[in-house]
Write a protein that holds these residues in place. Structure first.
Motif, PDB file in Angstrom:
ATOM      1  N   ALA A   5       0.846  -1.198   0.000  1.00 39.23           N
ATOM      2  CA  ALA A   5       0.000   0.000   0.000  1.00 39.23           C
ATOM      3  C   ALA A   5       0.880   1.245   0.000  1.00 39.23           C
ATOM      4  O   ALA A   5       1.838   1.344   0.767  1.00 39.23           O
ATOM      5  N   GLU A   6       0.544   2.179  -0.847  1.00 33.90           N
ATOM      6  CA  GLU A   6       1.280   3.444  -0.923  1.00 33.90           C
ATOM      7  C   GLU A   6       0.291   4.597  -0.798  1.00 33.90           C
ATOM      8  O   GLU A   6      -0.602   4.746  -1.644  1.00 33.90           O
ATOM      9  N   VAL A   7       0.418   5.383   0.248  1.00 36.44           N
ATOM     10  CA  VAL A   7      -0.393   6.593   0.370  1.00 36.44           C
ATOM     11  C   VAL A   7       0.234   7.635  -0.545  1.00 36.44           C
ATOM     12  O   VAL A   7       1.250   8.244  -0.213  1.00 36.44           O
ATOM     13  N   SER A   8      -0.378   7.808  -1.713  1.00 38.01           N
ATOM     14  CA  SER A   8       0.212   8.655  -2.753  1.00 38.01           C
ATOM     15  C   SER A   8      -0.057  10.135  -2.537  1.00 38.01           C
ATOM     16  O   SER A   8       0.674  10.984  -3.044  1.00 38.01           O
ATOM     17  N   ALA A   9      -1.122  10.456  -1.804  1.00 43.05           N
ATOM     18  CA  ALA A   9      -1.467  11.867  -1.617  1.00 43.05           C
ATOM     19  C   ALA A   9      -2.351  12.021  -0.387  1.00 43.05           C
ATOM     20  O   ALA A   9      -3.085  11.100  -0.009  1.00 43.05           O
ATOM     21  N   ILE A  10      -2.257  13.197   0.233  1.00 42.05           N
ATOM     22  CA  ILE A  10      -3.123  13.572   1.359  1.00 42.05           C
ATOM     23  C   ILE A  10      -3.690  14.945   1.052  1.00 42.05           C
ATOM     24  O   ILE A  10      -2.941  15.875   0.727  1.00 42.05           O
ATOM     25  N   GLU A  11      -5.013  15.082   1.125  1.00 43.06           N
ATOM     26  CA  GLU A  11      -5.675  16.366   0.902  1.00 43.06           C
ATOM     27  C   GLU A  11      -6.536  16.709   2.111  1.00 43.06           C
ATOM     28  O   GLU A  11      -7.082  15.819   2.769  1.00 43.06           O
ATOM     29  N   ALA A  12      -6.671  18.025   2.370  1.00 39.79           N
ATOM     30  CA  ALA A  12      -7.391  18.468   3.560  1.00 39.79           C
ATOM     31  C   ALA A  12      -8.740  19.099   3.255  1.00 39.79           C
ATOM     32  O   ALA A  12      -9.530  19.333   4.170  1.00 39.79           O
ATOM     33  N   SER A  13      -9.035  19.396   1.983  1.00 41.06           N
ATOM     34  CA  SER A  13     -10.272  20.094   1.652  1.00 41.06           C
ATOM     35  C   SER A  13     -11.033  19.366   0.556  1.00 41.06           C
ATOM     36  O   SER A  13     -10.458  18.602  -0.231  1.00 41.06           O
TER      37      SER A  13
END
Length: 247
Positions: free
Chosen positions: A27-35
């Motif tokens: 598993a690779e968390v490719s991106a994190i967004e807050a909105s």
């Protein structure tokens, strides 16, 4: 496996990322967004296999994302609130985790994801049948069962199709509803694309059913036959809708 996290609390996002990568090999968390806005923009540009999504974000509820883009993959909702479950599962949700999320919660979510993938892979065997159906031309009629009666509804009698939870309703021009054994994706592939258009995640409409089109504060609204309320067109479908009208 490419994963997107939608979470407006940095500490919670980092903790969730660590849990995911600890409990799922590859598993690779490719991106994190807050909105919601930034998440929608990213989903329009990138593909992901799975999304972990908080519900209350810095600029509103996560469901606002789906006004701009359809859920592109399964979603696991992670939230401190238990009163959004119905909306979550209507938005492609496969699991609803309450914070604080634990390792066993992540394991359970991935078990659900794997079971869903296995189920969908079995459906691929029917793709050849779908291609054969299309070779015979667009679908013309729908077989309806009502109690112990069987009858057929002609496509030309159909004003629109609507997703209602797990069911698909066919609405006729005279206001009758019938439930059919098709998904909206299947209907898009089987119907004449010159006559029917998918205006949003829930609705596939006939050209002849469109009675009025208006633009209100940048949003396209259509008034349909046999429906008293105007329906919003998803923002990501507006360009295609305009081209469909102008063919």
């Amino acid at each position: 496996m490419r994963i997107l996290i939608v979470e407006d609390e940095p500490v919670a996002a980092t903790r969730l990322k660590n849990l995911i990568e600890e409990h799922r090999d590859g598993a690779e968390v490719s991106a994190i967004e807050a909105s919601a806005e930034r998440s929608a923009n990213r989903l329009l540009k990138e593909d992901f296999d799975l999304i972990f999504m908080d519900i209350q974000l810095s600029d509103g509820l996560c469901f606002d994302i789906f006004e701009a883009v359809e859920p592109p993959c399964p979603i696991i909702f992670c939230t401190a609130f238990d009163d959004y479950a119905i909306q979550a599962f209507k938005a492609n949700g496969i699991e609803y985790l309450l914070k604080p999320v634990r390792g066993e919660d992540i394991d359970r979510a991935f078990e659900r994801y794997d079971a869903l993938k296995l189920q969908l892979s079995g459906k691929q065997a029917t793709s050849a049948v779908t291609k054969i159906d299309m070779a015979a031309g667009p679908k013309q009629r729908f077989l309806i069962r009502a109690g112990n009666r069987l009858f057929s509804i002609n496509v030309n009698e159909t004003a629109w199709f609507e997703s209602r939870g797990r069911d698909i309703a066919l609405r006729t021009y005279d206001g009758r509803d019938f439930y059919i054994d098709n998904t909206l994706n299947e209907l898009e592939s089987k119907l004449d694309s010159a006559k029917f258009f998918r205006i949003n995640r829930q609705r596939l409409v006939a050209f002849d059913a469109i009675e009025d089109i208006r633009v209100d504060e940048g949003r396209y609204l259509v008034k349909l036959a046999a429906d008293p309320s105007p329906i919003k067109i998803s923002r990501d479908r507006v360009s295609g809708f305009r081209s469909w009208l102008d063919r």
